[in-house]
Write an enzyme that holds these catalytic residues in place. Structure first.
Site, PDB file in Angstrom:
ATOM      1  N   ASP A 167     -37.296 -24.469  14.921  1.00 27.19           N
ATOM      2  CA  ASP A 167     -38.156 -25.142  15.894  1.00 27.19           C
ATOM      3  C   ASP A 167     -39.500 -25.472  15.237  1.00 27.19           C
ATOM      4  O   ASP A 167     -39.556 -25.714  14.031  1.00 27.19           O
ATOM      5  CB  ASP A 167     -38.342 -24.218  17.112  1.00 27.19           C
ATOM      6  CG  ASP A 167     -38.500 -24.985  18.416  1.00 27.19           C
ATOM      7  OD1 ASP A 167     -39.530 -25.660  18.565  1.00 27.19           O
ATOM      8  OD2 ASP A 167     -37.609 -24.917  19.277  1.00 27.19           O
ATOM      9  N   HIS A 202     -43.937 -25.182  21.369  1.00 27.44           N
ATOM     10  CA  HIS A 202     -42.536 -25.241  21.792  1.00 27.44           C
ATOM     11  C   HIS A 202     -41.727 -24.063  21.255  1.00 27.44           C
ATOM     12  O   HIS A 202     -40.998 -23.387  21.994  1.00 27.44           O
ATOM     13  CB  HIS A 202     -41.935 -26.568  21.331  1.00 27.44           C
ATOM     14  CG  HIS A 202     -40.549 -26.858  21.817  1.00 27.44           C
ATOM     15  ND1 HIS A 202     -39.428 -26.439  21.138  1.00 27.44           N
ATOM     16  CD2 HIS A 202     -40.104 -27.525  22.905  1.00 27.44           C
ATOM     17  CE1 HIS A 202     -38.348 -26.847  21.783  1.00 27.44           C
ATOM     18  NE2 HIS A 202     -38.732 -27.509  22.867  1.00 27.44           N
ATOM     19  N   ASN A 298     -32.046 -33.999  27.342  1.00 29.81           N
ATOM     20  CA  ASN A 298     -32.785 -34.306  28.567  1.00 29.81           C
ATOM     21  C   ASN A 298     -32.665 -35.761  29.007  1.00 29.81           C
ATOM     22  O   ASN A 298     -33.580 -36.288  29.634  1.00 29.81           O
ATOM     23  CB  ASN A 298     -34.280 -34.014  28.369  1.00 29.81           C
ATOM     24  CG  ASN A 298     -34.594 -32.544  28.287  1.00 29.81           C
ATOM     25  OD1 ASN A 298     -33.700 -31.702  28.268  1.00 29.81           O
ATOM     26  ND2 ASN A 298     -35.857 -32.213  28.218  1.00 29.81           N
ATOM     27  N   SER A 367     -34.397 -27.434  26.510  1.00 25.01           N
ATOM     28  CA  SER A 367     -34.975 -26.564  25.476  1.00 25.01           C
ATOM     29  C   SER A 367     -35.227 -25.166  26.007  1.00 25.01           C
ATOM     30  O   SER A 367     -35.176 -24.187  25.273  1.00 25.01           O
ATOM     31  CB  SER A 367     -36.310 -27.142  24.982  1.00 25.01           C
ATOM     32  OG  SER A 367     -36.128 -28.074  23.961  1.00 25.01           O
TER      33      SER A 367
END
Length: 453
Positions: A167, A202, A298, A367
């Site tokens: 990530d 994130h 998404n 996520s």
């Protein structure tokens, strides 16, 4: 290279001025294209990723410091990886040169760059822990923090299991990753030049859902930050392949040691399309015994249309995760379809944040759903490392069998209507209610941006 960023769908390629050349020799096994030369300066080059033909053990067939010699001399900026799961190179090449590489007998699959993105939007709380540990619906506000997390203490919430967060990095000093003075989070590897910390947030949020105290599924598992996305949330396929190579090397070294339990990867990111090279490398790592959870995406569309979520369903032992809300509805943004294996909390999820050691934040997205599953993988491995530790196929089957069937409402696009569950059903050996980190008061991060893309 596939460029990774947040929820954008533009095609991104690295373009360089180069020149063309004709193909002068056919590929020879182990010999490359000896007759090809670099172009003269008029033709645009692009960046590609190529995975070499699968061998039982690539390290016995290819050598990391020599594999690039198999490529023709017309390529430039070649970076190669060899581990026990896959052998791959990323490089720049003209159109003619790329076609020559793709026709080599050594090459299994090759792709040009696409964009990769994290899957997150802003707003959102830890109702999710109660939802995945109960067969009944959750009542109340998703902003509340007084929900009950029920779990079987056998396995001690994933203690000893390694979770690799591929990530934007992780704020490893955050309070949720340290209990009793023992730090459980560490920086393992960065594929981003000059960056080691999480300047985006994130990755820290994802890590907290996997294994943070108060917010995490497996609150005693180890977190290893593998930074493949930069501080804007963008990255490339070259960085992701480097990240997978690092994880595979670590897994290979650690599994030979006593006390090893298992390795889990969370990938809350995705491409704006399909990449056979990335999918093959990831599937090879998965086949080698590393468990993988990925965000379904998404775009409110078919999860089978993008990587790595397309590896879900019957396509591999990778678990592709869709998002649902506190009302048990499929999130309006969540991808659906036969490549989605299970749904998990993905709206208004509260977890750790990157701007301070006691800062927390609400995010929404697939996520946020994926790390619920990655944490659950560590939870089940901790309970039975012999059965699940190095068998992604067995663990995926167990996750699907313990999930609550028919609990998710809304369209699932012909796929599973399964809601992630740890099998505790609200009546297990140990009950933790509103578990907090001793001596810590958390502050909620505020933002003026209502949606994060």
């Amino acid at each position: 290279m596939f460029l990774f960023s947040k929820m954008r769908t533009t095609l991104a390629v690295a373009a360089f001025l180069a020149s063309s050349t004709s193909i002068l020799a056919a590929p020879v096994k182990g010999g490359g294209f000896l007759g090809l030369n670099k172009a003269s300066g008029n033709e645009t080059t692009k960046t590609y990723s190529a995975v070499f033909s699968k061998e039982e053990d690539p390290t016995e067939f290819y050598q990391a410091d020599h594999i690039d010699k198999l490529l023709p001399s017309c390529v430039s900026n070649a970076h190669c990886h060899v581990n026990k799961a896959f052998a791959a190179c990323t490089f720049d090449a003209t159109q003619d040169c790329s076609e020559a590489v793709n026709s080599m007998t050594e090459i299994s699959t090759m792709n040009e760059a696409l964009e990769v993105r994290t899957y997150a939007t802003l707003t959102g709380s830890p109702w999710g822990l109660q939802r995945v540990s109960s067969n009944t619906a959750v009542a109340g506000s998703s902003q509340d923090q007084s929900f009950t997390y029920t779990f079987d203490s056998t396995g001690n919430l994933g203690q000893g299991v390694d979770i690799y967060i591929i990530d934007t990095g992780v704020r490893t000093s955050h309070a949720v990753f340290s209990q009793g003075g023992v730090a459980r989070a560490s920086l393992g590897f960065s594929a981003v030049d000059g960056e080691t910390q999480d300047g985006d947030g994130h990755g820290t949020h994802v890590a907290g859902t996997c294994a943070g105290a108060k917010f995490g599924i497996s609150q005693n598992a180890n977190i290893i930050a593998v930074k493949a996305l930069d501080d804007t949330g963008s990255g490339s396929s070259t960085a992701v392949l480097s990240a997978l190579n690092y994880v595979m090397q670590q897994h290979t070294a650690k599994k030979a040691k006593s006390g090893f339990k298992g390795s889990v990867i969370n990938m809350s990111l995705g491409l704006g399309g399909r990449s056979s090279s990335l999918e093959e490398a990831l599937k090879s790592v998965n086949d080698a015994g590393v468990h993988v959870a990925v965000a379904a995406g998404n775009d409110a569309t078919d999860a089978c249309t993008s990587s790595p979520s397309a590896l879900g369903g019957s396509n591999s032992a990778v678990v592709s995760v869709g998002a649902m809300n506190i009302d048990n509805e499929v999130a309006s943004f969540s991808n659906i379809g036969k490549c989605v294996d299970v749904y998990a909390p993905g709206e208004q999820v509260l977890s750790s944040w990157n701007t301070g050691d006691t800062i927390i934040n609400f995010l929404s997205g697939t996520s946020m759903a994926s790390p619920h599953v990655a944490g659950m993988m560590a939870y089940f491995i901790g309970q039975d490392p012999t059965q699940f530790g190095q068998s992604p196929t067995a663990l995926k089957a167990h996750i699907l069998s313990t999930a609550v069937s028919g609990a998710v409402s809304g369209s699932v696009g012909g796929g599973n209507s399964l809601l992630l569950n740890n099998g505790a059903s609200g009546s297990s050996k140990r009950l933790v209610k509103n578990y907090v980190v001793p001596g810590q008061d958390f502050s909620v991060h505020s933002t003026d941006s209502p949606v994060r893309l």
